[in-house]
Design an enzyme around this catalytic site. Structure first.
Site, mmCIF file in Angstrom:
data_model
loop_
_atom_site.group_PDB
_atom_site.id
_atom_site.type_symbol
_atom_site.label_atom_id
_atom_site.label_comp_id
_atom_site.label_asym_id
_atom_site.label_seq_id
_atom_site.Cartn_x
_atom_site.Cartn_y
_atom_site.Cartn_z
ATOM 1 N N GLU A 1 -13.862 23.310 -51.772
ATOM 2 C CA GLU A 1 -14.797 23.390 -53.427
ATOM 3 C C GLU A 1 -15.552 21.998 -52.938
ATOM 4 O O GLU A 1 -15.236 20.382 -52.302
ATOM 5 C CB GLU A 1 -13.588 22.772 -54.156
ATOM 6 C CG GLU A 1 -12.524 23.949 -54.026
ATOM 7 C CD GLU A 1 -10.992 23.941 -55.506
ATOM 8 O OE1 GLU A 1 -11.596 24.788 -56.199
ATOM 9 O OE2 GLU A 1 -10.550 23.295 -55.368
ATOM 10 N N CYS B 1 -19.765 15.568 -54.582
ATOM 11 C CA CYS B 1 -18.103 14.759 -53.580
ATOM 12 C C CYS B 1 -17.970 16.048 -53.410
ATOM 13 O O CYS B 1 -17.537 17.202 -53.423
ATOM 14 C CB CYS B 1 -17.292 15.005 -55.340
ATOM 15 S SG CYS B 1 -15.540 15.045 -54.340
ATOM 16 N N CYS C 1 -5.682 19.211 -46.533
ATOM 17 C CA CYS C 1 -5.446 18.037 -46.148
ATOM 18 C C CYS C 1 -3.938 17.583 -45.859
ATOM 19 O O CYS C 1 -3.038 18.536 -45.492
ATOM 20 C CB CYS C 1 -5.786 16.299 -46.890
ATOM 21 S SG CYS C 1 -6.158 14.761 -45.645
ATOM 22 N N CYS D 1 -1.145 12.520 -49.976
ATOM 23 C CA CYS D 1 -0.484 11.929 -50.759
ATOM 24 C C CYS D 1 0.400 12.144 -52.497
ATOM 25 O O CYS D 1 -0.128 13.678 -52.474
ATOM 26 C CB CYS D 1 -1.666 11.143 -51.467
ATOM 27 S SG CYS D 1 -2.524 10.755 -50.207
ATOM 28 N N CYS E 1 -1.617 14.170 -54.927
ATOM 29 C CA CYS E 1 -3.317 14.778 -54.991
ATOM 30 C C CYS E 1 -3.072 16.850 -54.159
ATOM 31 O O CYS E 1 -1.861 16.350 -53.640
ATOM 32 C CB CYS E 1 -4.153 14.193 -53.391
ATOM 33 S SG CYS E 1 -5.446 15.504 -52.575
ATOM 34 N N CYS F 1 -10.845 13.853 -59.863
ATOM 35 C CA CYS F 1 -10.254 13.022 -58.746
ATOM 36 C C CYS F 1 -8.455 13.681 -58.195
ATOM 37 O O CYS F 1 -7.814 13.759 -59.161
ATOM 38 C CB CYS F 1 -10.159 11.762 -59.233
ATOM 39 S SG CYS F 1 -9.615 10.582 -57.351
HETATM 40 S S1 SF4 Z 1 -5.744 12.061 -51.318
HETATM 41 FE FE1 SF4 Z 1 -5.708 14.716 -51.450
HETATM 42 S S2 SF4 Z 1 -6.944 14.510 -50.093
HETATM 43 FE FE2 SF4 Z 1 -7.010 12.225 -50.063
HETATM 44 S S3 SF4 Z 1 -5.811 11.586 -47.590
HETATM 45 FE FE3 SF4 Z 1 -4.583 12.089 -49.881
HETATM 46 S S4 SF4 Z 1 -4.388 14.024 -49.444
HETATM 47 FE FE4 SF4 Z 1 -6.299 13.959 -48.484
#
Ligand code: SF4
Length: 357
Positions: free
Chosen positions: A90, A107, A114, A118, A121, A342
């Site tokens: 995306e 973006c 990933c 986090c 996220c 975000c």
């Molecule tokens: S915010 Fe999301 S995309 Fe960015 S490093 Fe952390 S887990 Fe990965």
């Protein structure tokens, strides 16, 4: 067959020389791909027919085969680009128009999913599927420009993935985007955002045409940061601060700190003052980001506790930063209604369309 945008300029030069053509043919190919955006090698009429045939036999031009898009009422567009190899990523187009100042930002994603997980996220919930290739990153930009019918002004590496964990590809893409002959983007209009991969921040400072750096901080309390961002167990705040200082001293580009505000966790006056002290080490600004819901993915107990700070709290936080001498901005939640803000990129509305494996 390879994708031509996965080749560096030197690779293309080697390709034409190996076939017995003159060196300048590489420049013609480079301009045709990046400046004129040809869709087929046959369009490059300045090349001999035999070379056009060699190119067609060896390379694809576009790595994106189809797209889906959703448009929010604020003009934000979330794209889902499907790649020739079957997987997808995306990207989010964010228009910004304040009279004389107009920005058209994309973006972009650097990875599918990933690995860094986090807490705030949704992308992290996917795990890492794979790194994107140079071609797949550049084509997100080119396809977006084709669809919106105009050139983008800014690129931010803040989509899916941690760009510094796909470092070689990132640098290759940056070399294209800031290429002095093609002039696609000013390097000051490109931002790479990292969760704090310290050794790579040092490496990024050394590239030929450095770009702006954003560091996701989200807390200046070591223990809370570890909970929010597991990568913080590897590199602590002191190391990040030193890397940021070095980045500024080497590149002369101010640093951006990204800071999501969570109710009762990192939004107190003490937090703001500690953040200001951290940020003042070098010229910098703080982007305060509202926390966006990610309850369309499965949440653990800690994630269930994360709540956005109230608007009043956000304003108070910003005012403390300002009174401490730090430039602070509240980032908009562009694309929130389409799960494109975000932290929200996780194929929320495309489960059937996407085969990530
Ligand atoms: S915010 Fe999301 S995309 Fe960015 S490093 Fe952390 S887990 Fe990965």
């Amino acid at each position: 067959m390879e994708f031509i945008k996965n080749l560096t300029y030197l690779d293309i030069e080697r390709f034409v020389l190996d076939l017995g053509y003159e060196k300048f043919r590489a420049k013609q190919i480079w301009f045709a791909i990046y400046r004129n955006r040809v869709n087929s090698f046959e369009e490059i009429q300045t090349l001999p027919k035999s070379l056009r045939k060699e190119l067609s036999n060896n390379f694809y031009i576009n790595s994106i085969v189809s797209n889906r898009l959703e448009k929010a009422s604020d003009g934000t567009i979330k794209f889902l680009f499907k790649f020739k190899n079957g997987s997808a990523a995306e990207s989010v187009f964010i228009p910004w128009d304040k009279g004389l100042k107009e920005r058209k930002t994309l973006c972009v994603s650097s990875q599918i999913g990933c690995a860094l997980a986090c807490s705030f996220c949704a992308t992290g919930k996917l795990g890492l599927k794979r790194n994107l290739t140079p071609s797949e990153i550049i084509d997100q930009i080119f396809e977006c420009e084709k669809i919106i019918g105009t050139r983008l002004t800014n690129i931010v590496f803040m989509g899916m993935g941690e760009p510094l964990q796909n470092f070689r590809t990132l640098v290759q893409v940056l070399n294209v985007l800031t290429d002095e002959d093609c002039k696609l983007f000013s390097r000051k209009n490109i931002t790479v955002s990292t969760s704090g991969i310290v050794p790579k921040i040092y490496d990024l400072a050394k590239i030929e045409r450095p770009v702006k750096l954003a560091i996701s901080l989200h807390s200046t309390d070591e223990e809370l940061r570890k909970k929010l961002m597991p990568i913080a167990k590897k590199w602590n705040l002191k190391e990040i601060r030193e890397a940021a200082i070095n980045y500024y001293r080497t590149t002369k580009l101010p640093i951006t700190y990204e800071y999501i505000l969570f109710d009762g966790l990192n939004d107190s006056e003490i937090d703001a003052k500690r953040l200001a002290k951290f940020a003042r080490a070098v010229p910098s600004k703080v982007n305060i980001i509202p926390f966006h819901r990610i309850d369309f993915v499965e949440l653990d107990d800690f994630q269930k506790q994360l709540k956005p700070s109230s608007f009043e709290k956000i304003i108070q936080f910003k005012n403390v930063l300002k009174s401490e001498g730090v430039r602070a901005f509240i980032r908009s939640s562009s694309g929130y209604e389409i799960n494109g803000a975000c932290g929200q990129l996780a194929f929320a509305n495309y489960k059937q369309f996407v085969q990530c494996e």
